[in-house]
Scaffold this active site. Structure first.
Site, PDB file in Angstrom:
ATOM      1  CG  ASP A  25      -1.533   1.442   1.382  1.00 48.14           C
ATOM      2  OD1 ASP A  25      -1.919   1.542   2.687  1.00 48.14           O
ATOM      3  OD2 ASP A  25      -1.767   2.104   0.383  1.00 48.14           O
ATOM      4  CG  ASP A  29      -6.084   2.585   0.493  1.00 50.12           C
ATOM      5  OD1 ASP A  29      -6.837   2.809  -0.622  1.00 50.12           O
ATOM      6  OD2 ASP A  29      -4.973   1.857   0.642  1.00 50.12           O
ATOM      7  CG  ASP A  33      -1.175   1.334  -3.773  1.00 47.74           C
ATOM      8  OD1 ASP A  33      -1.410   2.083  -2.731  1.00 47.74           O
ATOM      9  OD2 ASP A  33      -0.120   1.113  -4.066  1.00 47.74           O
ATOM     10  CG  ASP A 102      -6.706 -13.616 -12.422  1.00 43.12           C
ATOM     11  OD1 ASP A 102      -6.581 -14.104 -11.190  1.00 43.12           O
ATOM     12  OD2 ASP A 102      -7.718 -14.425 -12.905  1.00 43.12           O
ATOM     13  CG  ASP A 203     -11.569 -17.083 -11.890  1.00 42.08           C
ATOM     14  OD1 ASP A 203     -10.758 -17.130 -10.765  1.00 42.08           O
ATOM     15  OD2 ASP A 203     -12.815 -17.006 -11.656  1.00 42.08           O
ATOM     16  CD  GLU A 245      -8.925 -21.253 -10.457  1.00 45.90           C
ATOM     17  OE1 GLU A 245      -9.723 -20.587 -11.013  1.00 45.90           O
ATOM     18  OE2 GLU A 245      -8.710 -21.596  -9.214  1.00 45.90           O
ATOM     19  CG  HIS A 318      -5.704 -15.846  -5.118  1.00 44.82           C
ATOM     20  ND1 HIS A 318      -5.299 -16.508  -6.416  1.00 44.82           N
ATOM     21  CD2 HIS A 318      -7.095 -15.749  -5.259  1.00 44.82           C
ATOM     22  CE1 HIS A 318      -6.300 -16.691  -7.194  1.00 44.82           C
ATOM     23  NE2 HIS A 318      -7.316 -16.348  -6.581  1.00 44.82           N
ATOM     24  CG  ASP A 319      -8.367 -19.297  -4.844  1.00 42.05           C
ATOM     25  OD1 ASP A 319      -8.596 -19.613  -5.866  1.00 42.05           O
ATOM     26  OD2 ASP A 319      -8.689 -18.074  -4.172  1.00 42.05           O
TER      27      ASP A 319
HETATM   28  O1  TEU Z   1     -11.258 -20.000  -7.623  1.00 43.11           O
HETATM   29  C1  TEU Z   1     -12.000 -21.272  -8.350  1.00 43.11           C
HETATM   30  C2  TEU Z   1     -12.403 -21.947  -7.066  1.00 43.11           C
HETATM   31  O2  TEU Z   1     -13.151 -22.706  -7.328  1.00 43.11           O
HETATM   32  C3  TEU Z   1     -11.833 -21.584  -5.733  1.00 43.11           C
HETATM   33  O3  TEU Z   1     -12.370 -20.569  -5.052  1.00 43.11           O
HETATM   34  C4  TEU Z   1     -12.199 -22.806  -4.817  1.00 43.11           C
HETATM   35  O4  TEU Z   1     -13.406 -23.143  -5.071  1.00 43.11           O
HETATM   36  C5  TEU Z   1     -11.833 -22.590  -3.412  1.00 43.11           C
HETATM   37  O5  TEU Z   1     -10.885 -21.721  -3.342  1.00 43.11           O
HETATM   38  C6  TEU Z   1     -10.966 -23.789  -3.244  1.00 43.11           C
HETATM   39  O6  TEU Z   1     -12.043 -24.959  -2.363  1.00 43.11           O
HETATM   40  C7  TEU Z   1     -11.227 -18.756  -8.682  1.00 43.11           C
HETATM   41  C8  TEU Z   1     -10.466 -17.971  -7.883  1.00 43.11           C
HETATM   42  O7  TEU Z   1      -9.124 -18.066  -7.982  1.00 43.11           O
HETATM   43  C9  TEU Z   1     -11.046 -17.587  -6.834  1.00 43.11           C
HETATM   44  O8  TEU Z   1     -10.095 -16.807  -6.080  1.00 43.11           O
HETATM   45  C10 TEU Z   1     -12.561 -17.091  -6.870  1.00 43.11           C
HETATM   46  O9  TEU Z   1     -13.108 -17.003  -5.634  1.00 43.11           O
HETATM   47  C11 TEU Z   1     -13.321 -17.918  -7.674  1.00 43.11           C
HETATM   48  O10 TEU Z   1     -12.680 -18.591  -8.836  1.00 43.11           O
HETATM   49  C12 TEU Z   1     -14.584 -17.189  -8.481  1.00 43.11           C
HETATM   50  O11 TEU Z   1     -14.046 -16.414  -9.251  1.00 43.11           O
END
Ligand code: TEU
Length: 540
Positions: A25, A29, A33, A102, A203, A245, A318-319
């Site tokens: 950042d 805020d 960014d 993305d 995605d 993905e 990030h997931d």
């Molecule tokens: O993620 C696809 C997705 O299905 C994941 O969110 C997964 O379901 C979960 O994280 C693991 O169980 C993509 C993106 O990477 C995610 O950040 C988004 O939330 C999702 O699609 C919807 O756009």
């Protein structure tokens, strides 16, 4: 610096994922960014990466942190301006770093002007950009459920119709049956290519062939037809790198997506290896890690795509939770196990992706439920309680696999808010930032950072990393993951002790006296110490 005029330059590349909201950042805020990404380009250049996968920076109500886009051609104002985006592309290019954006093509935000018009008027020109079914408020078209909880259909009384959303009501699915909608997406992609973007992450691309009436969400019958058209119409330059993905992809499917003829994508993110420790679902974590299952999964993918596609190689995004907390040891052997996991991944054939903070050995975090941001976490908590779990029981799965584990602010220094922000961060900083931060890592020649820097450099120096045939050693060994790569006269051995106990050394005769390319202990000891990894090389 890689020659990016070559069609498959990305086979020798290493990419880095930036989750902009948590990266840096610069205006206080509490939200990262684009100027912050620009500020940290020298750090990324020092690491040695060749491209940045930038999680969504488009205009968005942020219901799903930008994976709900309300304007594909505008920047989310708290992240900055279009001029900042253009500056980032230019500054990255000067450092030999390609920007990979993305693309969320399966759904938009419910605040997108297309959807606002579509839900207000059945005769809107954008009505059929989405998936509608006539009906009454008490009877949805079917019983499909949304990923983030609740039904996959929402009723709009003003027009007497239901709309379909695989993820959340704030993320209405786009109707890929509609060629006019597809054309809008292709034109948008060309807008970003014309700005100098060099690649795209797609995605949930396995979902765009959905057929809700048949309860099909992924791998629909028209999926590859759509992807081939997308590739032909939008990804025209063969130097563009594209990664889809595809949570549902197996090896056979991945061969179609990553067909060497270039008719679809460069590669996919497959998740089979990241799910080996799932129980009935991701919240039901299997301990200890079933290592033999992981080894055989990697063997299947390495052999399955060799010469018939291309692997992505990753442990975090990030997931996903922080890998050192999930498969390593984030206490006593944090540094050793972070390096071991990196060596396991970077020694294989494919394109590696490093998620922000992975190169520091950043760890999971445990927060009270009210401090979490992620809609998936809050839904999991509600569903856990509804299943009769105690609050503590429901939290265990969230601590282990919640997505906010990866979304805590990047830890730059041991100063205020880890140097991420002068304001109040949107998500708490992990308290261990005082020990785990980039400033400390850069000052320590034995840090995880310099180990990743070494692995990235090795991939460019030794062709065997890109070309070598994969052979799994000791497949039934439950403690050590060891494999070789062979190309021409080059031989590479990667041995990884996944335990906190000493294990017998794995060193086939032909690697006796080999060159040590990377190791997380200073010298060999005739065994594999806790979480020890060794990368050995011979040229016969
Ligand atoms: O993620 C696809 C997705 O299905 C994941 O969110 C997964 O379901 C979960 O994280 C693991 O169980 C993509 C993106 O990477 C995610 O950040 C988004 O939330 C999702 O699609 C919807 O756009």
């Amino acid at each position: 610096m890689l020659d990016k005029t070559k069609k498959d330059w990305w086979k020798s590349a290493v990419f880095y994922q930036v989750y902009p909201k948590s990266f840096q950042d610069t205006d206080g805020d509490g939200v990262g960014d684009l100027k912050g990404v620009i500020r940290r380009l020298d750090y990324l250049e020092k690491l040695g990466i060749d491209g940045i996968w930038l999680s969504p920076v488009y205009a968005s109500p942020q219901k799903d942190n930008g994976y709900d886009i309300s304007d594909y051609r505008a920047v989310y104002p708290p992240f900055g301006t279009m001029a900042d985006m253009e500056e980032l592309i230019a500054q990255a290019d000067r450092r030999g770093i390609t920007i990979i954006m993305d693309l969320v093509l399966n759904h938009s935000s419910d605040q997108h002007r297309w959807f606002l018009s579509a839900k207000a008027d059945k005769n809107s020109p954008w009505h059929d950009f989405y998936i509608w079914r006539d009906g009454t408020p008490d009877c949805p078209p079917n019983d499909m459920r949304a990923t983030f909880g609740g039904p996959a259909w929402t009723y709009v009384p003003e027009i007497g119709q239901w709309y379909f959303h695989q993820f959340s009501p704030w993320q209405p699915d786009l109707n890929w049956e509609n060629p006019a909608m597809r054309r809008e997406l292709y034109d948008m992609i060309r807008f970003w290519v014309d700005k100098g973007v060099g690649g795209f992450r797609l995605d949930v691309i396995d979902n765009i062939g959905k057929e809700p009436d048949r309860k099909i969400t992924c791998n629909g019958p028209k999926l590859h037809q759509y992807i081939r058209e997308l590739s032909r119409e939008a990804f025209r330059e063969d130097t563009l790198v594209t990664v889809g993905e595809a949570w549902s992809a197996g090896v056979e499917e991945a061969r179609r997506y990553a067909n060497p003829d270039g008719s679809e994508l460069s590669m996919v993110f497959q998740f089979e290896h990241m799910c080996v420790d799932y129980g009935r679902d991701k919240w039901d974590v299997v301990k200890p890690l079933p290592l033999v299952k992981l080894k055989k999964c990697h063997e299947r993918w390495q052999k399955g795509l060799a010469g018939r596609g291309w692997n992505s190689l990753f442990l975090e995004n990030h997931d996903l939770p922080r890998i050192v907390s999930t498969w390593g040891d984030d206490k006593k052997y944090r540094v050793e196990s972070a390096k071991m996991l990196a060596a396991m991944t970077h020694g294989m054939q494919g394109t590696p992706y490093i998620y922000q903070g992975e190169e520091l050995g950043m760890t999971n975090i445990r927060l009270p439920i009210e401090q979490y941001d992620d809609l998936e976490i809050h839904n999991a908590y509600r569903e856990g309680l509804a299943r009769g779990e105690t609050p503590e029981g429901a939290m265990e799965g969230i601590y282990a696999h919640g997505r906010d584990n990866a979304r805590t602010p990047m830890q730059w220094t041991d100063g205020k808010n880890a140097g991420f922000s002068q304001g109040t961060p949107w998500l708490p900083v992990n308290p261990n930032y005082t020990e785990i931060n980039a400033q400390a890592a850069l000052a320590d020649p034995n840090s995880v950072f310099y180990f990743y820097q070494r692995l990235i450099a090795l991939r460019k120096e030794y062709p065997v990393f890109r070309e070598g045939d994969f052979t799994l050693l000791n497949p039934e060994d439950e403690h050590v993951f060891a494999y070789t790569r062979e190309a021409g006269e080059e031989r590479l051995l990667v041995a990884c002790n996944f335990t906190a106990e000493e294990q017998p050394e794995v060193c086939p005769e032909r690697f006796r006296g080999a060159r040590v390319l990377a190791a997380n202990y200073p010298d060999p000891s005739g065994s594999l110490r806790p979480f020890e990894t060794r990368m050995l090389y011979v040229k016969e």
